[in-house]
Design a protein around this motif. Structure first.
Motif, PDB file in Angstrom:
ATOM      1  N   ASP A 247       0.841  -1.191   0.000  1.00 13.95           N
ATOM      2  CA  ASP A 247       0.000   0.000   0.000  1.00 13.95           C
ATOM      3  C   ASP A 247       0.882   1.248   0.000  1.00 13.95           C
ATOM      4  OD1 ASP A 247      -2.291   1.496   0.125  1.00 13.95           O
ATOM      5  OD2 ASP A 247      -2.896   0.847   2.126  1.00 13.95           O
ATOM      6  N   ASP A 248       0.322   2.350  -0.474  1.00 15.13           N
ATOM      7  CA  ASP A 248       1.028   3.640  -0.462  1.00 15.13           C
ATOM      8  C   ASP A 248       2.389   3.542  -1.132  1.00 15.13           C
ATOM      9  OD1 ASP A 248      -1.173   4.310   0.996  1.00 15.13           O
ATOM     10  OD2 ASP A 248      -0.124   4.560   2.904  1.00 15.13           O
ATOM     11  N   PHE A 249       2.455   2.770  -2.213  1.00 14.21           N
ATOM     12  CA  PHE A 249       3.757   2.555  -2.840  1.00 14.21           C
ATOM     13  C   PHE A 249       4.298   3.834  -3.463  1.00 14.21           C
ATOM     14  CE2 PHE A 249       6.842   1.287  -6.042  1.00 14.21           C
ATOM     15  CZ  PHE A 249       7.657   0.485  -5.266  1.00 14.21           C
TER      16      PHE A 249
ATOM     17  N   VAL B  44      -0.292   2.194  -6.142  1.00 18.59           N
ATOM     18  CA  VAL B  44       0.400   3.477  -6.317  1.00 18.59           C
ATOM     19  C   VAL B  44      -0.252   4.495  -5.385  1.00 18.59           C
ATOM     20  CG1 VAL B  44       1.074   5.280  -7.944  1.00 18.59           C
ATOM     21  CG2 VAL B  44       0.757   2.934  -8.749  1.00 18.59           C
ATOM     22  N   ASP B  45       0.558   5.151  -4.583  1.00 15.97           N
ATOM     23  CA  ASP B  45       0.014   6.069  -3.585  1.00 15.97           C
ATOM     24  C   ASP B  45      -0.780   7.209  -4.218  1.00 15.97           C
ATOM     25  OD1 ASP B  45      -0.138   6.801  -0.752  1.00 15.97           O
ATOM     26  OD2 ASP B  45       0.832   8.643  -1.452  1.00 15.97           O
ATOM     27  N   ARG B  46      -1.841   7.564  -3.499  1.00 15.58           N
ATOM     28  CA  ARG B  46      -2.751   8.622  -3.942  1.00 15.58           C
ATOM     29  C   ARG B  46      -2.037   9.936  -4.218  1.00 15.58           C
ATOM     30  NH1 ARG B  46      -6.545   8.615   0.449  1.00 15.58           N
ATOM     31  NH2 ARG B  46      -5.767  10.570   1.231  1.00 15.58           N
ATOM     32  N   SER B  47      -0.983  10.212  -3.471  1.00 14.86           N
ATOM     33  CA  SER B  47      -0.305  11.511  -3.623  1.00 14.86           C
ATOM     34  C   SER B  47       0.293  11.682  -5.023  1.00 14.86           C
ATOM     35  CB  SER B  47       0.777  11.663  -2.556  1.00 14.86           C
ATOM     36  OG  SER B  47       1.739  10.637  -2.680  1.00 14.86           O
TER      37      SER B  47
ATOM     38  N   ALA C  71      -4.057   1.854  -9.095  1.00 12.17           N
ATOM     39  CA  ALA C  71      -3.849   3.252  -8.722  1.00 12.17           C
ATOM     40  C   ALA C  71      -4.980   3.671  -7.794  1.00 12.17           C
ATOM     41  CB  ALA C  71      -3.835   4.130  -9.968  1.00 12.17           C
ATOM     42  N   GLU C  72      -4.642   4.284  -6.665  1.00 10.88           N
ATOM     43  CA  GLU C  72      -5.682   4.700  -5.719  1.00 10.88           C
ATOM     44  C   GLU C  72      -5.893   6.205  -5.780  1.00 10.88           C
ATOM     45  OE1 GLU C  72      -4.507   3.484  -1.778  1.00 10.88           O
ATOM     46  OE2 GLU C  72      -2.857   4.889  -1.702  1.00 10.88           O
ATOM     47  N   GLY C  73      -7.080   6.634  -5.402  1.00  4.02           N
ATOM     48  CA  GLY C  73      -7.365   8.065  -5.377  1.00  4.02           C
ATOM     49  C   GLY C  73      -7.612   8.665  -6.753  1.00  4.02           C
TER      50      GLY C  73
HETATM   51 CA    CA Z   1      -2.214   6.831   0.533  1.00  4.12          CA
END
Ligand code: CA
Ligand code: C2E
Ligand code: CA
Ligand code: CA
Length: 383
Positions: free
Chosen positions: A287-289, A309-312, A343-345
């Motif tokens: 998570d949050d890679f 892949v981290d949301r940022s 991909a998140e977010g």
């Molecule tokens: Ca995140």
């Protein structure tokens, strides 16, 4: 409170060290007040008839003396020293209260870099009191079963189908509505309450995944977040196995999300733990890679099935060229290693388009759906 920085000594050397530190403290403080050693590495100094400024000056001297390097058996040792100051009668009228206040201030000193001096302030009691009552409420919440899971779909954009759901915990606090994990997971982690909460999340998520299958819906994977403390706990394997068994869920439908930064904290320990989990037959995702600085060679050693892949990195697409470059690099790296990547977010069509062009077909984010309650999710699955 003092602490040894380079700890490679035996027990007897520890005693010698303690004596040296104690001598330094007594040497400077005994003319001004009384000194006691309470517990292994904690001392109490009572300074009578001294104002805060002079106390502070004296204690700074003591601190400087304590942290001076110590040579023992030709090894140079360093200790840190944290001091908390409370004054009578404003910070406590009884010895117990005064000591508790000094203790709180000492913890504050530690928080500020584990090595320094802090004065007790009345905000400290307010903050500590608030934290204690919040902890109490959280403990009650565990007993009263005040948690719910929401599920957020992960979609394969090629087929338009939901392939997985991430379980996200919420606290249904009576009179306050939904409390989001950002407002209680850290406290739960700190107090250990994450254990029963995490166990509940695992059980509920597995049961839900099985229930959807029993309703005749197309089977999907369920992703559960695992916190630092849970991941390190000896009984994790047993807890996961129990949750699967109780729900009658095939392990291959469960995925555990572990953050990259957590894995990197103790790389070899994490890898061993991941192999144990893999033996159970569950899937593992990082998570949050992209935020945890893992080296590519380390990544190769993880028994993984997915990268998230981290949301940022997604947030500023298409405006941030660096983020776009990083995102597409992560995607192609993952693919070369035979990993799935999600991909998140993802909030906009533009972001989705960029991801698809970069070869990422799995998407999670508000663009498709927010995290929703179980019934809503069933309807999304049917649709
Ligand atoms: Ca995140
Ligand atoms: P996370 O694992 O990175 O989870 C994704 C978070 O991003 C979720 O927030 C989700 O609601 C939010 N999100 C999803 N899509 C979008 C989007 O398109 N835009 C934006 N801005 N946000 C989006 P949530 O539910 O508040 O959870 C926050 C964090 O709390 C999670 O971050 C996770 O680290 C932790 N958490 C949640 N549930 C659990 C749990 O059961 N156990 C543990 N240990 N931690 C949990
Ligand atoms: Ca997650
Ligand atoms: Ca995440």
């Amino acid at each position: 409170n003092f602490k040894l920085v380079n700890d490679s000594l035996g027990h007897s050397a520890g005693d010698q060290l303690l004596k040296i530190v104690a001598d330094r403290i007594y040497g400077l403080a005994s003319d001004h007040g009384s000194i006691a050693r309470i517990g292994g590495d904690e001392f109490v100094i009572i300074l009578e008839d001294m104002d805060v400024e002079s106390s502070l000056a004296l204690l700074s001297l003591i601190r400087e003396a304590v942290v001076r390097p110590i040579a023992l058996d030709e090894i140079e040792l360093r200790v840190t020293c944290s001091i908390g100051i409370a004054s009578y009668p404003s910070h406590g009228k009884s010895a117990g209260d005064l000591l508790a206040s000094a203790d709180m201030a000492m913890y504050r000193a530690k928080e500020l870099g584990r090595d320094g001096i802090a004065l007790f302030t009345s905000e400290m009691t307010a903050a500590v009191r608030k934290k204690l009552s919040r902890t109490d409420e959280l403990r009650q919440a565990v007993l009263r079963d005040e948690f719910v899971l929401h599920y957020q779909p992960q979609v394969d954009v090629q087929t338009g189908r939901i392939i997985a759901a991430e379980a996200l915990v919420r606290w249904q606090r009576p009179g306050e509505g939904l409390v989001y994990p950002g407002d209680f997971i850290a406290l739960a982690e700190e107090t250990g309450l994450i254990m029963p909460i995490g166990q509940w999340v695992l059980k509920t998520a597995c049961r839900q995944a099985r229930a959807w299958q029993d309703q005749g819906l197309r089977p999907i994977r369920i992703s559960v977040n695992v916190s630092a403390r849970q991941f390190q706990e000896e009984r994790l394997i047993e807890t996961v196995a129990d949750a699967l068994h109780e729900a009658g869920l095939d392990p291959s439908w469960l995925e555990l999300e572990i953050t990259e930064s957590l894995i990197m904290k103790d790389l070899s320990g994490s890898i061993a733990r991941m192999h144990e989990l893999q033996k159970l037959g569950v899937k593992l995702a990082v998570d949050d890679f992209g935020t945890g600085y893992s080296s590519l060679s380390a990544l190769k050693r993880f028994p993984l099935s997915r990268l998230k892949v981290d949301r940022s990195f997604i947030a500023d697409i298409p405006h941030d060229a660096d983020d776009m470059a990083i995102t597409s690099a992560i995607i192609s790296l993952a693919q070369k290693m035979g990993l799935e990547v999600v991909a998140e977010g993802v909030e906009t069509e533009e972001q989705a388009r960029f991801l698809i062009e970069s070869g990422c077909n799995q998407i999670q984010g508000y663009l498709y759906s927010r995290p929703v309650e179980e019934e809503r999710f069933s309807r999304l699955l049917e649709g």
